[in-house]
Write a protein that holds these residues in place. Structure first.
Motif, short mmCIF file in Angstrom:
data_model
loop_
_atom_site.label_atom_id
_atom_site.label_comp_id
_atom_site.label_asym_id
_atom_site.label_seq_id
_atom_site.Cartn_x
_atom_site.Cartn_y
_atom_site.Cartn_z
N LYS A 128 0.86 -1.18 0.00
CA LYS A 128 0.00 0.00 0.00
C LYS A 128 0.90 1.24 0.00
O LYS A 128 1.97 1.22 0.63
CB LYS A 128 -0.91 0.02 1.22
CG LYS A 128 -1.88 -1.17 1.28
CD LYS A 128 -2.86 -1.13 0.13
CE LYS A 128 -3.88 -2.25 0.22
NZ LYS A 128 -4.79 -2.26 -0.95
N ILE A 130 1.49 5.47 0.47
CA ILE A 130 1.02 6.71 1.08
C ILE A 130 1.97 7.84 0.72
O ILE A 130 3.18 7.63 0.63
CB ILE A 130 1.02 6.61 2.64
CG1 ILE A 130 0.25 5.39 3.12
CG2 ILE A 130 0.47 7.87 3.28
CD1 ILE A 130 0.34 5.19 4.64
N PHE A 152 -2.80 10.73 -7.37
CA PHE A 152 -3.93 9.83 -7.14
C PHE A 152 -3.55 8.37 -7.37
O PHE A 152 -4.35 7.47 -7.13
CB PHE A 152 -5.14 10.24 -8.01
CG PHE A 152 -5.82 11.48 -7.48
CD1 PHE A 152 -6.64 11.42 -6.37
CD2 PHE A 152 -5.62 12.71 -8.09
CE1 PHE A 152 -7.26 12.55 -5.86
CE2 PHE A 152 -6.23 13.86 -7.59
CZ PHE A 152 -7.05 13.79 -6.48
N ASP A 155 -2.51 5.13 -2.52
CA ASP A 155 -3.72 4.64 -1.83
C ASP A 155 -4.25 5.70 -0.87
O ASP A 155 -5.46 5.77 -0.62
CB ASP A 155 -3.38 3.35 -1.05
CG ASP A 155 -3.00 2.23 -2.00
OD1 ASP A 155 -3.89 1.71 -2.67
OD2 ASP A 155 -1.79 1.92 -2.10
N LYS A 156 -3.33 6.49 -0.28
CA LYS A 156 -3.74 7.59 0.60
C LYS A 156 -2.87 8.81 0.32
O LYS A 156 -1.64 8.68 0.17
CB LYS A 156 -3.58 7.21 2.08
CG LYS A 156 -4.71 6.35 2.63
CD LYS A 156 -6.03 7.11 2.74
CE LYS A 156 -7.18 6.21 3.16
NZ LYS A 156 -8.48 6.87 3.03
N ILE A 157 -3.51 9.97 0.28
CA ILE A 157 -2.80 11.24 0.12
C ILE A 157 -3.02 12.04 1.40
O ILE A 157 -4.13 12.51 1.66
CB ILE A 157 -3.36 12.03 -1.10
CG1 ILE A 157 -3.25 11.20 -2.39
CG2 ILE A 157 -2.61 13.36 -1.26
CD1 ILE A 157 -4.10 11.74 -3.53
N THR A 176 -13.93 7.57 -5.33
CA THR A 176 -12.78 6.77 -4.87
C THR A 176 -11.56 7.67 -4.67
O THR A 176 -10.85 7.56 -3.67
CB THR A 176 -12.45 5.66 -5.90
OG1 THR A 176 -13.63 4.90 -6.12
CG2 THR A 176 -11.34 4.74 -5.41
N GLU A 177 -11.33 8.57 -5.62
CA GLU A 177 -10.19 9.48 -5.49
C GLU A 177 -10.39 10.46 -4.34
O GLU A 177 -9.46 10.75 -3.60
CB GLU A 177 -9.98 10.25 -6.81
CG GLU A 177 -9.41 9.35 -7.91
CD GLU A 177 -9.00 10.11 -9.17
OE1 GLU A 177 -8.31 9.50 -9.99
OE2 GLU A 177 -9.36 11.28 -9.33
N GLN A 179 -11.90 9.91 -1.62
CA GLN A 179 -11.70 9.19 -0.34
C GLN A 179 -10.23 8.92 -0.03
O GLN A 179 -9.90 8.52 1.08
CB GLN A 179 -12.50 7.89 -0.37
CG GLN A 179 -14.00 8.15 -0.21
CD GLN A 179 -14.87 6.94 -0.51
OE1 GLN A 179 -14.40 5.95 -1.07
NE2 GLN A 179 -16.14 7.03 -0.16
N LYS A 180 -9.37 9.13 -1.00
CA LYS A 180 -7.93 8.93 -0.76
C LYS A 180 -7.32 10.10 0.03
O LYS A 180 -6.26 9.98 0.61
CB LYS A 180 -7.18 8.83 -2.10
CG LYS A 180 -7.48 7.55 -2.86
CD LYS A 180 -6.66 7.47 -4.14
CE LYS A 180 -6.88 6.10 -4.80
NZ LYS A 180 -5.97 5.86 -5.91
N GLU A 182 -6.75 12.70 2.93
CA GLU A 182 -6.94 12.80 4.40
C GLU A 182 -6.16 14.00 4.91
O GLU A 182 -4.95 14.10 4.70
CB GLU A 182 -6.40 11.55 5.11
CG GLU A 182 -7.07 10.27 4.69
CD GLU A 182 -8.06 9.74 5.70
OE1 GLU A 182 -8.32 10.44 6.69
OE2 GLU A 182 -8.56 8.62 5.49
N LEU A 383 -4.95 0.39 6.11
CA LEU A 383 -4.61 0.04 4.70
C LEU A 383 -4.50 -1.46 4.51
O LEU A 383 -4.00 -2.17 5.37
CB LEU A 383 -3.27 0.70 4.31
CG LEU A 383 -3.33 2.20 3.99
CD1 LEU A 383 -1.94 2.75 3.81
CD2 LEU A 383 -4.15 2.46 2.74
#
Length: 383
Positions: A128, A130, A152, A155-157, A176-177, A179-180, A182, A383
């Protein structure tokens, strides 16, 4: 006992920058029994190296100090480092089989936006990924909409301010994008800041008879120290006596020092270089000034707020959020003229800042060190 999550974190070095300090603060507050962390540096150097906990495994591509000059004797080493890093970037398999010894990671983490491609091009397809964005990329040279959209792929920005979050939400093309993304406030240690501020300001004494301004940061164009010195000169010429202290180092240090001499303000503006404890200098100054051209979320303002300083800040990303929409500090236009108007106001009418001092007395931060660390751990664990 559950198996520890294996994490690879990548950053350029642990030099004296905000993102580096924030990363090390985060690592110092992680539980040792939950994670197995490899911290991979492009360059094994920096003031924060000694603060990394012993249980974290530090790896590196090159060793030695950052080369910021073009002296003849430095050029071969400079070329070698660039070629070597580009080779490993182009052929990541060499890095993962060599320095990383074929290890498999659950999570790969770009601690700054500049490590985007290194992490996204990892040969480990199952890990995963980040990224931690510390800057308003719309202000950073070379970051077109298409370039920013590449983030994008993670998995997480993780973003550090509302403005950066809005930028990414505006570019997201589906749920979906969205929700990545945070928003996580930077983990900073208020107790450490308050304790360190009580120590003496080394090798320096302040002239308490004159209003004193302090600015702290890595010395490069983003921080606007050139604008600050030009405004300083202009105000002196208008008869406003005051002193300026710039704390920090960076590749633009000699240029700013030269500008200081060219402006003829060597007696009233001081460049104190890097110190791992700038807080006594904050304590002795009357005003903290942020002259930046752009930021992500200027953590230095968090330090100034913690030490209850009168603040003047250019309107860059994160400033309105940090200064509670101007309730606890003066926000000025992001220009030389803006800096001039703010500083002039403080010298002409210092009582104007009493309102901020009063508000600061009652102000509590909307986030804490533990909250920030827990939020990041939560992302990693989910994740």
């Amino acid at each position: 006992m559950t198996e520890k999550k294996k994490i690879l974190i990548r950053i350029g070095s642990l030099r004296h920058g905000g993102a580096e300090k924030v990363l090390v603060t985060f690592l110092k507050n992680l539980p040792e029994d939950k994670y197995e962390i490899d911290l991979l540096l492009n360059l094994y150097s920096g003031k924060y190296l000694s603060e990394v906990p012993d249980w974290i495994n530090i790896l590196y591509l090159n060793k030695g100090e950052m080369i910021t000059t073009n002296r003849i004797q430095d050029i071969p080493q400079k070329i070698y480092r660039v070629v070597y890093q580009n080779l490993l970037k182009a052929f990541p398999q060499l890095l993962y089989q060599g320095i990383l010894k074929g290890k498999k990671y659950d999570v790969e983490f770009a601690a700054i936006h500049g490590m985007r491609d290194e992490i996204l091009n990892s040969p480990l397809k199952s890990s995963k990924k980040i990224v931690w964005i510390h800057n308003d990329l719309t202000e950073v040279k070379g970051y077109t909409t298409d370039e920013i959209r590449k983030f994008f792929g993670f998995d997480k920005i993780m973003v550090i301010s509302e403005k950066i979050k809005e930028t990414f939400l505006g570019l997201a093309q589906n749920k979906t994008e969205e929700q990545k993304i945070e928003k996580i406030y930077n983990p900073l240690d208020t107790d450490e800041i308050l304790n360190k501020a009580e120590k003496p300001a080394l090798n320096y004494s302040f002239d308490s008879s004159l209003p004193t301004f302090i600015s702290v940061g890595t010395v490069f164009p983003q921080k606007g120290f050139d604008r600050l010195l030009k405004v300083h000169k202009r105000l002196l010429d208008e008869g406003f006596k005051h002193t300026i202290h710039i704390v920090g180092n960076g590749y633009d240090f000699e240029n700013i020092k030269k500008l200081k001499s060219e402006l003829g303000v060597d007696n009233t503006a001081t460049m104190l270089g890097f110190t791992d404890n700038p807080y006594p200098y904050f304590k002795h100054a009357d005003f903290y000034i942020l002259s930046s051209r752009y930021e992500g979320f200027p953590t230095v303002l968090f330090e100034a707020i913690t030490l209850k300083k009168n603040i003047i800040a250019t309107e860059v990303s994160g400033v309105k959020e940090m200064l509670n929409d101007g309730a606890i500090g003066l926000i000025v236009e992001n220009s030389e003229e803006g800096i001039y108007s703010g500083m002039k106001k403080s010298l002409e009418n210092p009582e104007y800042f009493n309102r901020y001092s009063e508000n600061l007395k009652e102000y509590t931060m909307p986030f804490s060190l533990q909250n920030s660390v827990d939020s990041i751990m939560n992302i990693i664990d989910r994740l």
